[in-house]
Structures are given as structure tokens and as C-alpha cells.
Design a protein around this motif. Sequence first.
Motif, short mmCIF file in Angstrom:
data_model
loop_
_atom_site.label_atom_id
_atom_site.label_comp_id
_atom_site.label_asym_id
_atom_site.label_seq_id
_atom_site.Cartn_x
_atom_site.Cartn_y
_atom_site.Cartn_z
N HIS A 31 57.76 37.84 -29.00
CA HIS A 31 58.25 36.58 -28.44
C HIS A 31 58.36 36.61 -26.92
CE1 HIS A 31 58.92 34.21 -31.96
NE2 HIS A 31 59.48 35.22 -32.56
N SER A 32 58.79 37.75 -26.38
CA SER A 32 58.90 37.82 -24.92
C SER A 32 58.67 39.24 -24.46
CB SER A 32 60.27 37.32 -24.45
OG SER A 32 61.30 38.14 -24.95
N VAL A 33 58.20 39.33 -23.22
CA VAL A 33 57.90 40.61 -22.59
C VAL A 33 58.53 40.58 -21.20
CG1 VAL A 33 56.07 42.19 -21.84
CG2 VAL A 33 55.69 40.68 -23.81
N ASP A 34 59.17 41.68 -20.81
CA ASP A 34 59.76 41.75 -19.48
C ASP A 34 59.61 43.18 -18.97
OD1 ASP A 34 61.01 40.90 -17.20
OD2 ASP A 34 62.93 40.46 -18.15
N ILE A 35 59.78 43.36 -17.68
CA ILE A 35 59.74 44.69 -17.06
C ILE A 35 61.01 44.83 -16.24
CG2 ILE A 35 58.54 46.22 -15.47
CD1 ILE A 35 56.01 44.59 -16.01
N MET A 36 61.69 45.97 -16.42
CA MET A 36 62.90 46.23 -15.64
C MET A 36 63.26 47.70 -15.75
SD MET A 36 65.78 44.49 -18.11
CE MET A 36 64.81 43.01 -18.35
N PRO A 37 64.12 48.19 -14.85
CA PRO A 37 64.63 49.56 -15.00
C PRO A 37 65.46 49.65 -16.28
CG PRO A 37 64.99 48.74 -12.77
CD PRO A 37 64.55 47.57 -13.60
N VAL A 38 65.36 50.76 -16.98
CA VAL A 38 66.04 50.89 -18.27
C VAL A 38 67.55 50.73 -18.14
CG1 VAL A 38 66.26 53.42 -18.25
CG2 VAL A 38 66.08 52.20 -20.42
N GLN A 39 68.13 51.17 -17.05
CA GLN A 39 69.59 51.04 -16.90
C GLN A 39 70.01 49.58 -16.74
OE1 GLN A 39 70.97 53.74 -13.88
NE2 GLN A 39 70.15 55.52 -14.95
#
Length: 176
Positions: free
Chosen positions: A95-103
Amino acid sequence: MKKIMFNDRYNLTQLVLQRYKTRTVRIENLEKNSPYETFIPHYPAGEIVAIAQSYRDVFGPDERFLLELSEKEKKGWNNKMFVKACHMPRHIMIHSVDIMPVQVYATNEQNCLEEGIMGVPDEIKDLLPNYWHYDGENAKYFYTPQQAFESLFDSIVGKGVFDRNPLVVTYKFELL
């Protein structure tokens, strides 16, 4: 069709099939300073993806299915790395994809719970910490879903990786 694998040692495939796990994170080789717009996710939003399971788990003890497989495909009887997506009966839709630091991802309690972190039953909430995950042999208990997610993440990708705060691709999905 592509396939996606969830770690069976931590019971994650079963949590997906039981609809307890509806998110997953994958470490990608991205530099923190690179533009995210150039990233093409392995599983784009809207894609239907097969859930990889060994053929034995899918078809049970009846080994007649093996007769239809090539020698290479027969390795998939016990190992889901060798299965073909077209033979997998269960699927998810991204449904959705995002990129971010795991913390950053882990600061959201709902993200952690959707990763398959479980709450203890109300009857025993006063006896144990309130959240847990399966570690391959036993349940490990924690006071917050964030602590449980950090433990699960490090168990799967390597001790101390969470503290290094890698960029992750996050996928929100539903079982079809």
C-alpha cells in the motif's frame, strides 16, 4: 510476480498470514545525503507480491507435487529461497513505501506494533512487561513496543545495527 520472504525463525511469516504483521522494513544501500527521489523500491505501491513459503508448508506432506518440479525447484520443498512465486497461494498488496532512518521509524508506536510486536493478554498485563516478540526459541518481553522492535530488528539484521541508524525502506501491506 515477485516474492517476498519473512523470517521464519522469528515467526514472521505466520504473523503475516494471521494478519498481525502488516509492515516490514528492509535495509537499503542508500547514503543519508543522497536524494530519495532517485530510489526505486523493490516492491512499489500497488504491487501484489507472493509470500514465499516452502512447498512443504504450502502443500503439506503430499510429495506428489514434487514430480512436477525441476531438480532446481525441488530444493524449494524445504527451502523457500528456491520456490517460484507463481506456486505461492498467499499474497500481499503493497500500500505504501517510504524511506527513513530506522530510529525515526521506530518512534511511531503503531509502526512497531504493525511489525508483528505483540501485546500481552489483559489478564497478565500486571505480571509481565506489556510487549513481546518471538526470538526463535522463546518470547522476549519489553515495556514498550519500540524496545521490542529494536530487539527484533537487531536479532534479524545484526546486533548493534539499530544503533547505527541505517536508512530503511518501509513497506505497509495487507494480506489478500
